[in-house]
Design an enzyme around this catalytic site. Structure first.
Site, PDB file in Angstrom:
ATOM      1  N   LYS A  27      43.861  43.905  45.911  1.00 31.16           N
ATOM      2  CA  LYS A  27      42.667  43.251  46.099  1.00 31.16           C
ATOM      3  C   LYS A  27      42.766  41.884  47.062  1.00 31.16           C
ATOM      4  O   LYS A  27      42.074  41.782  47.965  1.00 31.16           O
ATOM      5  CB  LYS A  27      41.951  43.035  44.814  1.00 31.16           C
ATOM      6  CG  LYS A  27      40.723  42.224  44.872  1.00 31.16           C
ATOM      7  CD  LYS A  27      40.098  42.411  43.670  1.00 31.16           C
ATOM      8  CE  LYS A  27      40.602  41.656  42.595  1.00 31.16           C
ATOM      9  NZ  LYS A  27      40.206  40.109  42.544  1.00 31.16           N
ATOM     10  N   SER A  28      43.767  41.165  46.847  1.00 32.44           N
ATOM     11  CA  SER A  28      43.992  39.780  47.389  1.00 32.44           C
ATOM     12  C   SER A  28      44.198  40.189  48.886  1.00 32.44           C
ATOM     13  O   SER A  28      43.867  39.501  49.793  1.00 32.44           O
ATOM     14  CB  SER A  28      45.095  39.057  46.876  1.00 32.44           C
ATOM     15  OG  SER A  28      44.851  38.832  45.678  1.00 32.44           O
ATOM     16  N   GLN A 171      43.634  30.495  46.101  1.00 34.72           N
ATOM     17  CA  GLN A 171      42.242  30.561  46.728  1.00 34.72           C
ATOM     18  C   GLN A 171      41.943  29.010  47.409  1.00 34.72           C
ATOM     19  O   GLN A 171      41.470  29.240  48.611  1.00 34.72           O
ATOM     20  CB  GLN A 171      41.338  30.949  45.783  1.00 34.72           C
ATOM     21  CG  GLN A 171      41.269  32.304  45.048  1.00 34.72           C
ATOM     22  CD  GLN A 171      40.192  32.587  44.045  1.00 34.72           C
ATOM     23  OE1 GLN A 171      39.322  31.836  43.591  1.00 34.72           O
ATOM     24  NE2 GLN A 171      40.609  33.897  43.375  1.00 34.72           N
ATOM     25  N   ASP A 317      47.121  36.778  36.803  1.00 37.24           N
ATOM     26  CA  ASP A 317      46.041  37.661  36.540  1.00 37.24           C
ATOM     27  C   ASP A 317      46.478  38.607  35.157  1.00 37.24           C
ATOM     28  O   ASP A 317      45.832  39.492  34.930  1.00 37.24           O
ATOM     29  CB  ASP A 317      45.596  38.593  37.825  1.00 37.24           C
ATOM     30  CG  ASP A 317      45.086  37.784  38.831  1.00 37.24           C
ATOM     31  OD1 ASP A 317      44.179  36.692  38.297  1.00 37.24           O
ATOM     32  OD2 ASP A 317      44.933  37.875  39.817  1.00 37.24           O
ATOM     33  N   ARG A 348      39.023  33.898  30.005  1.00 42.01           N
ATOM     34  CA  ARG A 348      40.037  35.048  29.437  1.00 42.01           C
ATOM     35  C   ARG A 348      40.554  34.543  28.121  1.00 42.01           C
ATOM     36  O   ARG A 348      41.261  35.810  27.215  1.00 42.01           O
ATOM     37  CB  ARG A 348      40.901  35.591  30.571  1.00 42.01           C
ATOM     38  CG  ARG A 348      40.237  35.945  31.559  1.00 42.01           C
ATOM     39  CD  ARG A 348      40.958  36.851  32.427  1.00 42.01           C
ATOM     40  NE  ARG A 348      40.275  37.621  33.508  1.00 42.01           N
ATOM     41  CZ  ARG A 348      40.580  37.933  34.910  1.00 42.01           C
ATOM     42  NH1 ARG A 348      41.751  37.377  35.343  1.00 42.01           N
ATOM     43  NH2 ARG A 348      39.712  38.680  35.518  1.00 42.01           N
TER      44      ARG A 348
HETATM   45  C1  S3P Z   1      43.650  35.269  44.105  1.00 42.54           C
HETATM   46  C2  S3P Z   1      44.101  34.021  43.714  1.00 42.54           C
HETATM   47  C3  S3P Z   1      44.256  33.704  42.102  1.00 42.54           C
HETATM   48  C4  S3P Z   1      43.808  35.123  41.199  1.00 42.54           C
HETATM   49  C5  S3P Z   1      42.820  35.824  41.825  1.00 42.54           C
HETATM   50  C6  S3P Z   1      43.254  36.052  43.299  1.00 42.54           C
HETATM   51  C7  S3P Z   1      43.703  35.255  45.691  1.00 42.54           C
HETATM   52  O1  S3P Z   1      43.177  32.646  41.834  1.00 42.54           O
HETATM   53  O2  S3P Z   1      43.806  34.727  39.709  1.00 42.54           O
HETATM   54  O3  S3P Z   1      42.603  36.953  41.192  1.00 42.54           O
HETATM   55  O4  S3P Z   1      43.483  36.360  46.248  1.00 42.54           O
HETATM   56  O5  S3P Z   1      44.170  34.463  46.319  1.00 42.54           O
HETATM   57  P1  S3P Z   1      43.445  31.222  42.046  1.00 42.54           P
HETATM   58  O6  S3P Z   1      43.867  30.978  43.405  1.00 42.54           O
HETATM   59  O7  S3P Z   1      42.130  30.568  41.449  1.00 42.54           O
HETATM   60  O8  S3P Z   1      44.399  31.030  40.945  1.00 42.54           O
END
Ligand code: S3P
Length: 438
Positions: A27-28, A171, A317, A348
């Site tokens: 997904k990322s 993120q 996650d 969560r």
């Molecule tokens: C992600 C970063 C994580 C993760 C999220 C996806 C990303 O969040 O929990 O499911 O794709 O960069 P955070 O950056 O808020 O920790």
């Protein structure tokens, strides 16, 4: 408590999971691929793309910004980038996707036109000041009522900054680096702990000069981004549910092929091995700077573990699934430093504690984690996925360990990240079927 129209999953105690399977694309990486391909000059081909709720929302937003995208198969995108975006007529809707809205905000603050980024009620509850603060320091004109979506952006000139992140968040790091593509001068982000580095890997694959030295990442703004051509490996965070299912179900042995094994993501391997699980890695390969491989996991009795510090970020996650593993493990599992879990699609820590208690679990919820004494016997019951994909999948795993039948309500959200989850579980021998709520 339940949305009567949502799809539920009926789960029975399962044994002896066996077989070989792949999981949908990461997904990322899929979010980042479609964003960078949209900015690139030329046609990108992304194979193994995740066609799921969260990433489809990002794809729609990119199309709304004037980018022509062909989808010759459900998991293949051909993105015709022209090196720029056009103003969208409507607010961009990121549904439940935190990664989608936060990373695209980094891109939108650098555009010469105004935009609005929004999402579901769930997304509107999530904190956005963590990106608004550094982007405003770069000169961005961005506003979100009480630090929440919808985010309203007006065009403004950006300058590179050095930003020391108060929370370890990929993120936030990514939003700042993406804004750095459009800034005058270099942009540096300093991480308090190592977070996933997919943005850095993919920016390099697009020809951008991104230097990483320990916790410090610096991006030098490019003239243009090169088109991408690569295969997205399977999502480790989706594989995690299958890993935990096999590690907790006597006497399973399963193989998961083509899984992303970026070490910034695979903390759950360390945790499960620390609990006594037997997991092997084979067929290692590299694609667009990302390691991948096959995971083989065999059931072994588990014991409790203590988790805190940097390992938390590397498996952020995976805690809903880990809670289920902890219920099976002999002795005490303690998790600390995981307060960020309260800011995900749901809180969560609180939601998993509440729902697992319906199955009879005893959990000591703490401000930044939990303590579970195992092993515990669970009893099937009605539980609720709370429109959070990882909660719904974790409760399915818990249902597989419980006596009698468990019904996971509000499970349609699983398609946000893992379409085909129930079918994949069934292919391995789990007793999981879909059923509409009456
Ligand atoms: C992600 C970063 C994580 C993760 C999220 C996806 C990303 O969040 O929990 O499911 O794709 O960069 P955070 O950056 O808020 O920790």
């Amino acid at each position: 408590m339940h949305n009567p129209d949502s799809t539920s999953l009926l789960v029975q105690a399962s044994q002896d999971l066996r077989g070989t399977t792949a999981v949908p694309g990461d997904k990322s990486i899929s979010h980042r691929a479609v964003m960078l391909a949209a900015l690139a000059d030329g046609t990108s081909e992304v194979r193994g793309w995740l066609a799921a709720g969260d990433t489809e929302a990002t794809l729609h937003s990119v199309k709304a910004l004037g980018v022509h995208v062909e989808q010759p198969a459900h998991d293949v995108l051909r993105v015709h980038g022209s090196g720029g975006l056009q103003a969208a007529e409507m607010p961009l809707d990121f549904a439940n996707a935190g990664t989608g809205i936060r990373l695209m905000t980094g891109i939108m603050v650098g555009q010469p036109f105004a935009s609005v980024l929004d999402g579901s009620h769930q997304l509107r509850r999530r904190p956005m000041n963590r990106i608004i603060t550094p982007l405003a320091q770069m000169g961005a004109d961005i506003h979100g009522e009480e630090g929440r979506a919808p985010l309203r952006i007006q065009p403004a000139g950006l300058r590179g900054i050095r930003y020391e992140m108060p929370v370890a968040s990929a993120q936030v790091k990514s939003a700042v680096l993406l804004a750095g593509l459009f800034a005058r001068g270099e942009t540096t982000v300093v991480e308090p702990g190592p977070t996933r580095d997919h943005s850095e890997c993919m920016l390099r694959a697009a020809g951008v000069d991104v230097q990483s030295e320990g916790a410090v990442v610096t991006l030098y703004p490019p003239q243009r981004l090169q088109a991408l051509d690569f295969h997205v490996p399977g999502d480790f965070s989706s594989a995690a549910f299958l890993l935990v299912a096999a590690a907790t179900t006597p006497v399973s042995e399963i193989r998961l092929t083509g899984i992303n094994l970026n070490p910034t993501r695979t903390g759950l391997l360390d945790a499960l091995r620390g609990m006594g699980a037997e997991i092997q890695v084979s067929e290692a390969s590299m694609e667009a700077g990302e390691p991948a491989g096959t995971l083989t996991v065999k059931y072994r009795p588990l014991s409790g573990i203590e988790i805190g510090g940097d390992l938390v970020v590397r498996m952020i996650d995976e805690f809903p699934a880990l809670m289920v593993a902890a219920l099976c493990a002999e002795g005490r599992t303690t998790v600390r430093d995981a307060g960020e879990l309260r800011l995900k699609e749901t809180d969560r820590l609180s939601v998993m504690t509440q729902e697992l208690r319906r199955l009879g679990a005893r959990i000591d919820e703490r401000e930044d984690g939990f303590v579970i004494e195992g092993p515990q016997k669970l009893q099937g019951a009605d539980v609720d996925g709370h429109d959070d994909h990882r909660i719904a999948m974790s409760l399915t795993l818990a249902g597989m360990l419980a006596q009698g039948q468990t019904r996971v309500h509000d499970a349609a959200c699983i398609a946000d990240s893992f379409p085909g989850f129930a079918e994949t579980m069934r292919s391995l021998g789990a007793r999981v079927v879909s059923g509409r709520c009456e």
